[in-house]
Design an enzyme around this catalytic site. Structure first.
Site: not given
Length: 134
Positions: A46, A49, A94, A97, A117
């Protein structure tokens, strides 16, 4: 200047476009991510984060124009129902976060049958030789 937020690496801040996608549920243009062509072994994290999200072994070319994966790392992502744009879709974010990553669809390859996707702009690729797991 636009809003900045701590990112996972590099300069330590997110670009306005990353913020738009992660925090405002935006979408990057199809075909615009250099990660579409990424073939090396490694891990996708991510950008918001730094949490590990996907392994390169789950990445495949779906032909959709966005980086696609058949499965996420266990516990790395969460989903919600997205009813925007007159459709019902499953949004992926995520788990650490809550940043918007993309959507998951039930038209992927075996064995999962899933197509995560993802917006490449909110993923950081870490090659295996840089300390990522394959």
């Amino acid at each position: 200047m636009g809003q900045t937020e701590k990112g996972s690496g590099g300069c330590g801040c997110l670009t306005p476009e990353q913020l738009r996608v992660l925090r405002e549920h935006g979408t990057e243009r199809p075909g615009s991510s250099p990660l579409n062509d990424e073939k090396r072994a490694g891990e996708y994290r991510c950008a918001g984060c730094g949490a590990p999200l996907f392994r390169s072994s789950a990445k495949y070319d779906s032909g959709s124009g966005w980086p696609s994966f058949s499965e996420a790392i266990a516990g790395a992502v969460a989903t919600t129902t997205d009813t925007s744009h007159g459709m019902v879709r499953t949004e992926v974010h995520c788990a650490r976060c809550n940043g918007h990553l993309g959507h998951v669809f039930p038209d992927g390859p075996p064995p999962t049958g899933l197509r995560y996707c993802m917006n490449g702009i909110v993923l950081d690729f870490v090659p295996r030789d840089a300390g990522a797991c394959a």
